[in-house]
Write a protein that holds these residues in place. Structure first.
Motif, PDB file in Angstrom:
ATOM      1  N   TYR A 102      -7.715   5.509   0.336  1.00 15.24           N
ATOM      2  CA  TYR A 102      -7.742   4.116   0.744  1.00 15.24           C
ATOM      3  C   TYR A 102      -8.988   3.812   1.573  1.00 15.24           C
ATOM      4  O   TYR A 102      -9.411   4.629   2.399  1.00 15.24           O
ATOM      5  CB  TYR A 102      -6.490   3.767   1.548  1.00 15.24           C
ATOM      6  CG  TYR A 102      -5.268   3.497   0.699  1.00 15.24           C
ATOM      7  CD1 TYR A 102      -5.383   3.244  -0.671  1.00 15.24           C
ATOM      8  CD2 TYR A 102      -3.994   3.478   1.256  1.00 15.24           C
ATOM      9  CE1 TYR A 102      -4.267   2.986  -1.445  1.00 15.24           C
ATOM     10  CE2 TYR A 102      -2.867   3.219   0.490  1.00 15.24           C
ATOM     11  CZ  TYR A 102      -3.009   2.983  -0.867  1.00 15.24           C
ATOM     12  OH  TYR A 102      -1.910   2.715  -1.637  1.00 15.24           O
ATOM     13  N   GLY A 103      -9.528   2.616   1.350  1.00 16.49           N
ATOM     14  CA  GLY A 103     -10.673   2.158   2.119  1.00 16.49           C
ATOM     15  C   GLY A 103     -10.245   1.507   3.420  1.00 16.49           C
ATOM     16  O   GLY A 103      -9.071   1.543   3.807  1.00 16.49           O
ATOM     17  N   VAL A 104     -11.193   0.852   4.064  1.00 18.74           N
ATOM     18  CA  VAL A 104     -10.944   0.270   5.380  1.00 18.74           C
ATOM     19  C   VAL A 104      -9.846  -0.786   5.325  1.00 18.74           C
ATOM     20  O   VAL A 104      -8.938  -0.817   6.168  1.00 18.74           O
ATOM     21  CB  VAL A 104     -12.245  -0.343   5.947  1.00 18.74           C
ATOM     22  CG1 VAL A 104     -11.959  -1.073   7.261  1.00 18.74           C
ATOM     23  CG2 VAL A 104     -13.292   0.732   6.155  1.00 18.74           C
ATOM     24  N   VAL A 105      -9.877  -1.665   4.315  1.00 22.17           N
ATOM     25  CA  VAL A 105      -8.895  -2.749   4.222  1.00 22.17           C
ATOM     26  C   VAL A 105      -7.484  -2.199   4.042  1.00 22.17           C
ATOM     27  O   VAL A 105      -6.539  -2.601   4.741  1.00 22.17           O
ATOM     28  CB  VAL A 105      -9.249  -3.713   3.073  1.00 22.17           C
ATOM     29  CG1 VAL A 105      -8.138  -4.748   2.897  1.00 22.17           C
ATOM     30  CG2 VAL A 105     -10.577  -4.402   3.339  1.00 22.17           C
ATOM     31  N   MET A 106      -7.323  -1.278   3.110  1.00 20.40           N
ATOM     32  CA  MET A 106      -5.992  -0.738   2.838  1.00 20.40           C
ATOM     33  C   MET A 106      -5.495   0.131   3.992  1.00 20.40           C
ATOM     34  O   MET A 106      -4.302   0.143   4.309  1.00 20.40           O
ATOM     35  CB  MET A 106      -6.008   0.062   1.536  1.00 20.40           C
ATOM     36  CG  MET A 106      -6.249  -0.789   0.294  1.00 20.40           C
ATOM     37  SD  MET A 106      -4.952  -2.040   0.055  1.00 20.40           S
ATOM     38  CE  MET A 106      -3.600  -1.002  -0.461  1.00 20.40           C
ATOM     39  N   ARG A 107      -6.402   0.862   4.639  1.00 24.88           N
ATOM     40  CA  ARG A 107      -5.999   1.649   5.801  1.00 24.88           C
ATOM     41  C   ARG A 107      -5.513   0.736   6.926  1.00 24.88           C
ATOM     42  O   ARG A 107      -4.501   1.010   7.584  1.00 24.88           O
ATOM     43  CB  ARG A 107      -7.170   2.497   6.302  1.00 24.88           C
ATOM     44  CG  ARG A 107      -7.456   3.748   5.475  1.00 24.88           C
ATOM     45  CD  ARG A 107      -8.716   4.424   5.991  1.00 24.88           C
ATOM     46  NE  ARG A 107      -9.086   5.571   5.195  1.00 24.88           N
ATOM     47  CZ  ARG A 107      -8.940   6.850   5.568  1.00 24.88           C
ATOM     48  NH1 ARG A 107      -8.413   7.118   6.762  1.00 24.88           N
ATOM     49  NH2 ARG A 107      -9.309   7.834   4.791  1.00 24.88           N
ATOM     50  N   THR A 108      -6.239  -0.353   7.129  1.00 23.50           N
ATOM     51  CA  THR A 108      -5.841  -1.306   8.164  1.00 23.50           C
ATOM     52  C   THR A 108      -4.477  -1.914   7.860  1.00 23.50           C
ATOM     53  O   THR A 108      -3.619  -2.051   8.744  1.00 23.50           O
ATOM     54  CB  THR A 108      -6.886  -2.430   8.291  1.00 23.50           C
ATOM     55  OG1 THR A 108      -8.168  -1.862   8.587  1.00 23.50           O
ATOM     56  CG2 THR A 108      -6.505  -3.420   9.373  1.00 23.50           C
ATOM     57  N   LEU A 109      -4.266  -2.260   6.587  1.00 25.35           N
ATOM     58  CA  LEU A 109      -2.981  -2.817   6.184  1.00 25.35           C
ATOM     59  C   LEU A 109      -1.865  -1.789   6.368  1.00 25.35           C
ATOM     60  O   LEU A 109      -0.747  -2.139   6.779  1.00 25.35           O
ATOM     61  CB  LEU A 109      -3.045  -3.276   4.720  1.00 25.35           C
ATOM     62  CG  LEU A 109      -1.801  -3.968   4.155  1.00 25.35           C
ATOM     63  CD1 LEU A 109      -1.444  -5.194   4.990  1.00 25.35           C
ATOM     64  CD2 LEU A 109      -2.030  -4.372   2.691  1.00 25.35           C
ATOM     65  N   CYS A 110      -2.143  -0.520   6.083  1.00 21.02           N
ATOM     66  CA  CYS A 110      -1.152   0.542   6.287  1.00 21.02           C
ATOM     67  C   CYS A 110      -0.757   0.650   7.756  1.00 21.02           C
ATOM     68  O   CYS A 110       0.440   0.718   8.083  1.00 21.02           O
ATOM     69  CB  CYS A 110      -1.707   1.883   5.812  1.00 21.02           C
ATOM     70  SG  CYS A 110      -1.669   2.137   4.026  1.00 21.02           S
ATOM     71  N   PRO A 118       0.817  -1.232   0.000  1.00 22.53           N
ATOM     72  CA  PRO A 118       0.000   0.000   0.000  1.00 22.53           C
ATOM     73  C   PRO A 118       0.839   1.266   0.000  1.00 22.53           C
ATOM     74  O   PRO A 118       0.412   2.294  -0.546  1.00 22.53           O
ATOM     75  CB  PRO A 118      -0.830  -0.125   1.281  1.00 22.53           C
ATOM     76  CG  PRO A 118      -0.077  -1.059   2.146  1.00 22.53           C
ATOM     77  CD  PRO A 118       0.598  -2.021   1.217  1.00 22.53           C
TER      78      PRO A 118
END
Length: 431
Positions: free
Chosen positions: A399-407, A53
């Protein structure tokens, strides 16, 4: 996506792959397989996932805003651009010197060049790379890097598949569950941190595809859509991940249980061992195919790094002085780029001379650059994450929830390992 416009948009992602498939793959991935079999496959894949990401931000930001990521840094926080400049000036010199050093080492496998000093060959690699960029500019970089990436990926894939068919030299299958010695010790941090530092590349690379997008658009007279730009990035990123797995297989299937000596001895010794991995997989007849392929990996990395660091600094110079938008447009920006290519060339040569006079080996030189990249990764990761999720970017492209969480997970992971490494190296944690 129309095939004609898609072909016009493909370039920056492949250039990123050319920059990545170098030290992290040829040295770290191969050595990981040789020393620990498949025990570190999970860590390698996780590191690629964590950095995805952050490295993707440059492409996504520029496609959505038509601004370079460096412009985004400047608009988001007044400290981001100076921080990126300072760190890039330092890491750029050592990274360019390190990758050219490995390229020079690989040239010693050619009989006609075997007796020459690898440091001199490294400087020759820098000279050729500099001339390509100064005379051919982005178009030469784009065409040559694509050719080198395709060549390396195909040949490495053939070698890995050949090995899978022939079988390993030892009981490497057991390494999926456990291996002796175990890689999961504080003593191995000095190997694990460099492995993650350049796997698949430093986080500061997030800026590079953003700038290459402008050059690609001028070269093709076509501006990629967000979907086309991300397809290009995902294609290049996939190539880096797959190629990393190929190199792990090469190391594990040919040198497992004897890989502790992979980085021992001189740099020339390492280069010879590396080529032996290929010839063991495909036979001695393949040496004249594999030597150019391995060299092409490091030459491609040298070429793209010698382009990207000066391109970034030239753009920052324009932004800080408010002369231009920092998108590497022809004119003053191109002249600044040419000057910074020369400056980085001279700085890298100086670093090579210092390494030669100090008898610094391939492990210390290259792994030192890798470690520095890892320790600065949390800084660049935060800057990238903060900018892509800011008001500068239309809501649909944040970024959505998934990408924010991964970040956030990636930021904690990179920061945690950095603190652990510093605590162990300087304060003797676990010693």
């Amino acid at each position: 996506m129309a095939s004609s416009t898609l072909r016009q948009s493909i370039g920056p992602g492949i250039l990123l792959a050319g920059a990545c498939i170098g030290g992290s793959h040829l040295m770290s991935s191969t050595t990981a397989g040789a020393r620990f079999g498949f025990a570190l496959v999970g860590l390698i894949l996780l590191t690629n996932l964590i950095k995805y990401p952050f490295l993707r931000v440059g492409i996504r930001f520029t496609a959505a805003t038509r601004l370079s990521l460096l412009e985004g840094f400047q608009k988001r926080n007044s400290l981001y651009l100076p921080l990126y400049l300072v760190v890039s000036l330092v890491t750029g010199t050592f990274t360019i010197a390190a990758v050219s050093f490995v390229a020079g080492l690989l040239l010693t496998n050619i009989p006609l060049l075997a007796g020459l000093d690898p440091y001199g060959l490294s400087i020759a690699v820098l000279v050729v790379s500099g001339l390509v960029l100064l005379l051919g500019h982005y178009r030469a970089l784009d065409r040559l890097s694509k050719l080198l990436v395709v060549l390396l990926t195909l040949l490495t894939g053939v070698a890995a598949i050949t090995l899978l068919i022939r079988g390993p030299v030892g009981d490497v299958a057991a390494s999926w569950a456990s291996t002796d010695p175990s890689p999961w010790t504080l003593a191995n941090l000095a190997f694990l941190i460099p492995l993650m530092g350049w796997m698949p590349g430093p986080v500061e690379m997030c800026v590079w595809p953003s700038l290459w997008m402008f050059s690609r658009a001028r070269d093709t007279e076509y501006t990629a859509t967000p979907k086309e730009a991300e397809f290009d990035f995902n294609l290049g990123y996939s190539v880096t991940v797959v190629t990393a797995m190929f190199f792990v297989i090469l190391g594990a299937y040919t040198m497992y249980a004897s890989g502790d000596g992979m980085l021992a001895g001189s740099g020339v010794s390492f280069a010879q061992k590396l080529i032996q991995l290929y010839t063991a997989a495909m036979g001695g007849w393949a040496a004249w195919v594999i030597i150019p392929a391995a060299f092409s990996a490091m030459f491609s990395t040298t070429l793209t790094c010698l382009d990207a660091y000066p391109r970034s600094i030239a753009a920052i110079q324009g932004l800080l002085r408010y002369h231009d938008s920092g998108d590497s447009a022809p004119g003053p920006t191109q002249r600044r780029f040419d000057i910074w290519v020369i400056v980085h060339f001279l700085a890298a040569v100086l670093a090579l001379v210092v390494a030669y006079l100090g008898s610094i080996g391939v492990t210390d030189f290259v792994f030192g650059a890798m470690t520095g990249s890892f320790l600065t990764a949390p800084l660049f990761a935060w800057m990238a994450m903060d900018t892509i999720n800011s008001s500068l970017v239309p809501p649909e492209h944040r970024y959505g929830v998934v990408m924010r969480t991964l970040c956030w997970f990636g930021l904690v992971f990179l920061s945690g390992f950095s603190v652990l490494f510093i605590a162990n190296a300087f304060f003797g944690l676990g010693g």
